[in-house]
Design a protein around this motif. Structure first.
Motif, PDB file in Angstrom:
ATOM      1  N   TRP A 192      -3.765  11.381  -5.423  1.00  0.00           N
ATOM      2  CA  TRP A 192      -5.012  11.637  -6.432  1.00  0.00           C
ATOM      3  C   TRP A 192      -4.299  12.330  -7.608  1.00  0.00           C
ATOM      4  O   TRP A 192      -3.452  13.089  -7.676  1.00  0.00           O
ATOM      5  N   HIS A 193      -4.927  11.563  -8.688  1.00  0.00           N
ATOM      6  CA  HIS A 193      -4.445  12.090  -9.942  1.00  0.00           C
ATOM      7  C   HIS A 193      -5.438  12.411 -10.932  1.00  0.00           C
ATOM      8  O   HIS A 193      -6.560  11.467 -10.946  1.00  0.00           O
ATOM      9  N   ALA A 194      -5.293  13.297 -11.542  1.00  0.00           N
ATOM     10  CA  ALA A 194      -6.446  13.816 -12.453  1.00  0.00           C
ATOM     11  C   ALA A 194      -6.840  12.671 -13.439  1.00  0.00           C
ATOM     12  O   ALA A 194      -8.207  13.053 -13.958  1.00  0.00           O
ATOM     13  N   VAL A 195      -5.770  11.916 -13.914  1.00  0.00           N
ATOM     14  CA  VAL A 195      -6.370  10.980 -14.996  1.00  0.00           C
ATOM     15  C   VAL A 195      -6.371   9.547 -14.300  1.00  0.00           C
ATOM     16  O   VAL A 195      -7.530   9.102 -14.688  1.00  0.00           O
ATOM     17  N   TYR A 196      -5.839   9.153 -13.441  1.00  0.00           N
ATOM     18  CA  TYR A 196      -5.834   7.866 -12.798  1.00  0.00           C
ATOM     19  C   TYR A 196      -6.781   7.858 -11.518  1.00  0.00           C
ATOM     20  O   TYR A 196      -7.017   6.659 -11.024  1.00  0.00           O
ATOM     21  N   GLY A 197      -7.064   8.900 -10.968  1.00  0.00           N
ATOM     22  CA  GLY A 197      -8.043   9.178  -9.930  1.00  0.00           C
ATOM     23  C   GLY A 197      -7.356   8.839  -8.454  1.00  0.00           C
ATOM     24  O   GLY A 197      -6.112   9.012  -8.631  1.00  0.00           O
ATOM     25  N   LEU A 198      -8.195   8.195  -7.609  1.00  0.00           N
ATOM     26  CA  LEU A 198      -7.575   8.148  -6.203  1.00  0.00           C
ATOM     27  C   LEU A 198      -6.906   6.645  -5.997  1.00  0.00           C
ATOM     28  O   LEU A 198      -7.446   5.678  -6.403  1.00  0.00           O
ATOM     29  N   SER A 199      -5.716   6.778  -5.454  1.00  0.00           N
ATOM     30  CA  SER A 199      -4.950   5.502  -5.286  1.00  0.00           C
ATOM     31  C   SER A 199      -4.283   5.746  -4.077  1.00  0.00           C
ATOM     32  O   SER A 199      -3.998   6.746  -3.328  1.00  0.00           O
ATOM     33  N   LEU A 200      -3.457   4.362  -3.724  1.00  0.00           N
ATOM     34  CA  LEU A 200      -2.735   4.413  -2.334  1.00  0.00           C
ATOM     35  C   LEU A 200      -1.343   4.148  -3.042  1.00  0.00           C
ATOM     36  O   LEU A 200      -1.169   3.211  -3.571  1.00  0.00           O
ATOM     37  N   SER A 201      -0.329   4.829  -2.001  1.00  0.00           N
ATOM     38  CA  SER A 201       0.802   4.533  -2.275  1.00  0.00           C
ATOM     39  C   SER A 201       1.678   3.850  -1.075  1.00  0.00           C
ATOM     40  O   SER A 201       1.596   4.464  -0.028  1.00  0.00           O
ATOM     41  N   ILE A 202       1.802   2.480  -1.074  1.00  0.00           N
ATOM     42  CA  ILE A 202       2.565   1.999   0.101  1.00  0.00           C
ATOM     43  C   ILE A 202       3.788   2.311   0.464  1.00  0.00           C
ATOM     44  O   ILE A 202       4.948   2.136  -0.529  1.00  0.00           O
ATOM     45  N   ILE A 203       4.009   2.836   1.764  1.00  0.00           N
ATOM     46  CA  ILE A 203       5.433   3.248   2.157  1.00  0.00           C
ATOM     47  C   ILE A 203       5.914   2.470   3.216  1.00  0.00           C
ATOM     48  O   ILE A 203       6.997   2.495   3.795  1.00  0.00           O
ATOM     49  N   GLY A 204       5.203   1.459   3.767  1.00  0.00           N
ATOM     50  CA  GLY A 204       5.488   0.871   4.996  1.00  0.00           C
ATOM     51  C   GLY A 204       4.600  -0.303   5.092  1.00  0.00           C
ATOM     52  O   GLY A 204       3.718  -0.380   4.530  1.00  0.00           O
ATOM     53  N   ILE A 205       5.107  -1.583   5.885  1.00  0.00           N
ATOM     54  CA  ILE A 205       4.384  -2.824   6.311  1.00  0.00           C
ATOM     55  C   ILE A 205       4.770  -3.189   7.623  1.00  0.00           C
ATOM     56  O   ILE A 205       5.971  -3.173   7.970  1.00  0.00           O
ATOM     57  N   ASP A 206       3.613  -3.930   8.036  1.00  0.00           N
ATOM     58  CA  ASP A 206       3.862  -4.209   9.665  1.00  0.00           C
ATOM     59  C   ASP A 206       3.883  -5.802   9.517  1.00  0.00           C
ATOM     60  O   ASP A 206       2.609  -6.309   9.216  1.00  0.00           O
ATOM     61  N   PRO A 207       4.891  -6.671   9.337  1.00  0.00           N
ATOM     62  CA  PRO A 207       4.653  -8.167   9.225  1.00  0.00           C
ATOM     63  C   PRO A 207       3.953  -8.703  10.425  1.00  0.00           C
ATOM     64  O   PRO A 207       3.482  -9.948  10.330  1.00  0.00           O
ATOM     65  N   SER A 208       4.021  -8.251  11.569  1.00  0.00           N
ATOM     66  CA  SER A 208       3.723  -8.924  12.773  1.00  0.00           C
ATOM     67  C   SER A 208       1.972  -8.838  12.520  1.00  0.00           C
ATOM     68  O   SER A 208       1.384 -10.084  12.949  1.00  0.00           O
ATOM     69  N   TYR A 209       1.492  -8.259  11.887  1.00  0.00           N
ATOM     70  CA  TYR A 209      -0.043  -8.176  11.754  1.00  0.00           C
ATOM     71  C   TYR A 209      -0.288  -9.506  10.551  1.00  0.00           C
ATOM     72  O   TYR A 209      -1.302 -10.204  11.001  1.00  0.00           O
ATOM     73  N   THR A 210       0.403  -9.702   9.647  1.00  0.00           N
ATOM     74  CA  THR A 210       0.274 -10.697   9.007  1.00  0.00           C
ATOM     75  C   THR A 210       0.729 -12.106   9.401  1.00  0.00           C
ATOM     76  O   THR A 210       0.021 -13.166   9.249  1.00  0.00           O
ATOM     77  N   ILE A 211       1.635 -12.157  10.251  1.00  0.00           N
ATOM     78  CA  ILE A 211       2.118 -13.304  10.880  1.00  0.00           C
ATOM     79  C   ILE A 211       0.851 -13.685  11.730  1.00  0.00           C
ATOM     80  O   ILE A 211       0.486 -14.868  11.901  1.00  0.00           O
ATOM     81  N   GLY A 212       0.192 -12.564  12.668  1.00  0.00           N
ATOM     82  CA  GLY A 212      -1.008 -12.876  13.674  1.00  0.00           C
ATOM     83  C   GLY A 212      -2.062 -13.468  12.830  1.00  0.00           C
ATOM     84  O   GLY A 212      -2.668 -14.673  13.040  1.00  0.00           O
ATOM     85  N   ASP A 213      -2.373 -12.893  11.514  1.00  0.00           N
ATOM     86  CA  ASP A 213      -3.465 -13.339  10.588  1.00  0.00           C
ATOM     87  C   ASP A 213      -3.154 -14.797  10.221  1.00  0.00           C
ATOM     88  O   ASP A 213      -4.046 -15.776  10.159  1.00  0.00           O
ATOM     89  N   ILE A 214      -2.022 -15.210   9.910  1.00  0.00           N
ATOM     90  CA  ILE A 214      -1.613 -16.665   9.220  1.00  0.00           C
ATOM     91  C   ILE A 214      -1.899 -17.530  10.567  1.00  0.00           C
ATOM     92  O   ILE A 214      -2.148 -18.610  10.291  1.00  0.00           O
ATOM     93  N   ALA A 215      -1.215 -16.969  11.547  1.00  0.00           N
ATOM     94  CA  ALA A 215      -1.374 -18.047  12.818  1.00  0.00           C
ATOM     95  C   ALA A 215      -2.763 -18.213  13.167  1.00  0.00           C
ATOM     96  O   ALA A 215      -3.236 -19.355  13.468  1.00  0.00           O
TER      97      ALA A 215
END
Length: 382
Positions: free
Chosen positions: A97-120
């Motif tokens: 949360w930033h007073a100027v830019y509002g609510l946002s997400l910071s990506i700190i990790g990713i699970d490739p297996s989920y994307t692989i499953g979706d691609i398949a």
């Protein structure tokens, strides 16, 4: 309650979020847009309900430069593809949360297996749709020309694979005529670029297809300019090849009026385009070798026919010569000169051959013919 300043309210929101939320969450979403600035990766994540429209959620997300390279390298090594719009992902995020830019997400990790499953999953859906539309094997209905020499090539002009392809053909003993239809072979614009190249090939022959209805049935007819279409992409990383699994592109290739030969330069996976193409090779060089080998086969076939024809002609000449020799022997055996030399003579009366004594009358003059002359005789009747 006394009124708050905006800054005070933003501070309260930040405190409330920090107290009530966990340090991080795993979130499933789809990337709707992606850009890179200042070493950071900026994404828009969306979660659209199956019906679309209302209820859709959207948030900004950032993958900061400090861990961007590590996360992207990990994702690409596992999936064989780069992050791109339209891709479903499972990411670990911190809520900021930033007073100027509002609510946002910071990506700190990713699970490739989920994307692989979706691609398949999407891949299987596309294959099933092509099969249901009768397009998965449509290219196999096209007969390959006996000689494939006039080739429409879809490739990036700067691609090393295209240069390898051309060099391989030029080094062969055959004359190939290649026409390049330039296209972008990876990235977000690849699908539209390749479709435009296919359309350009058809327009050069006075034909066209409907981009709005790529599965429309068309009658096949011989090409006036080209024997086949070759779609090639150079080697290197196998990232960013999702366009070759696109339904529209694969449907158009399946329905194309010329045989489509693919060589898109990756050995890790087989694309759906490879499945619908008339012939699929691993690399541009392999496509060139295949084309050369086909002409080698035809040249060998012609040589074999020539040898067979030559052998047959020689046998027929020998047979005819032997028959002529037999006829000559028979003629020689019947030659009057030979008969004369054996002591026989030929009798004629008034130039006509005498075959019986009844052919002679008293007083007739008979001529007896020998090998060295003739003499008139007067027959004596008993």
């Amino acid at each position: 309650m006394a009124p708050l300043t905006l800054t005070e309210l933003c501070g309260l929101i930040g405190e409330a979020l920090e107290e009530s939320l966990a340090p991080s969450y795993w979130v499933k979403a789809e990337i709707s847009s992606l850009s890179e600035r200042g070493g950071h990766l900026y994404l828009d994540l969306v979660d659209t309900p199956p019906s679309g429209g209302r209820g859709a959620s959207k948030m900004r997300a950032t993958c900061w430069a400090g861990n961007k390279e590590m996360l992207l390298a990990y994702f690409e090594s596992e999936t064989g593809q780069a992050l791109q719009p339209g891709m479903s992902v499972l990411v670990e995020v911190e809520i900021q949360w930033h007073a100027v830019y509002g609510l946002s997400l910071s990506i700190i990790g990713i699970d490739p297996s989920y994307t692989i499953g979706d691609i398949a999953r999407r891949r299987q859906q596309t294959i099933a749709q092509l099969k249901a539309d009768g397009l998965l094997d449509a290219q196999q209905l096209l007969p390959l020309p006996t000689l494939i020499r006039r080739i429409a090539v879809i490739s990036s002009p700067q691609a090393a694979g295209y240069e390898d392809f051309k060099h391989q053909l030029d080094a062969s003993p055959y004359h190939f005529e290649t026409t390049l239809f330039a296209a972008t072979m990876q990235g977000e614009t690849a699908e539209k670029s390749i479709l435009a190249a296919l359309e350009e090939i058809l327009q050069s022959e006075g034909r066209s297809y409907s981009a709005s209805n790529p599965t429309a049935k068309r009658s096949y007819s011989a090409s006036d300019l080209y024997d086949a279409v070759v779609i090639i992409r150079g080697g290197g990383a196998t990232t960013d090849l999702s366009c070759f699994d696109n339904y529209t592109l694969c449907a158009v290739c399946a329905q194309f009026e010329l045989p489509v030969i693919s060589g898109i330069g990756h050995t890790r996976d087989i694309s759906i385009l490879d499945l619908v193409a008339h012939e699929s090779l691993k690399t541009p060089t392999a496509v060139a070798e295949w084309l050369i080998h086909r002409l080698d086969e035809q040249a060998a076939r012609i040589e074999n026919l020539f040898l067979r024809l030559s052998g047959t002609a020689e046998k027929q000449i020998l047979i005819r010569r032997h028959r002529i020799e037999l006829l000559e022997q028979r003629l020689a055996a019947c030659n009057p000169e030979r008969i004369y030399r054996m002591g026989y003579s030929l009798l004629t009366r008034n130039g006509k051959i005498i075959r019986s004594i009844a052919d002679i009358q008293p007083g007739d003059i008979v001529t007896s013919h020998f090998s060295d002359g003739s003499i008139d005789l007067t027959p004596i009747h008993g």
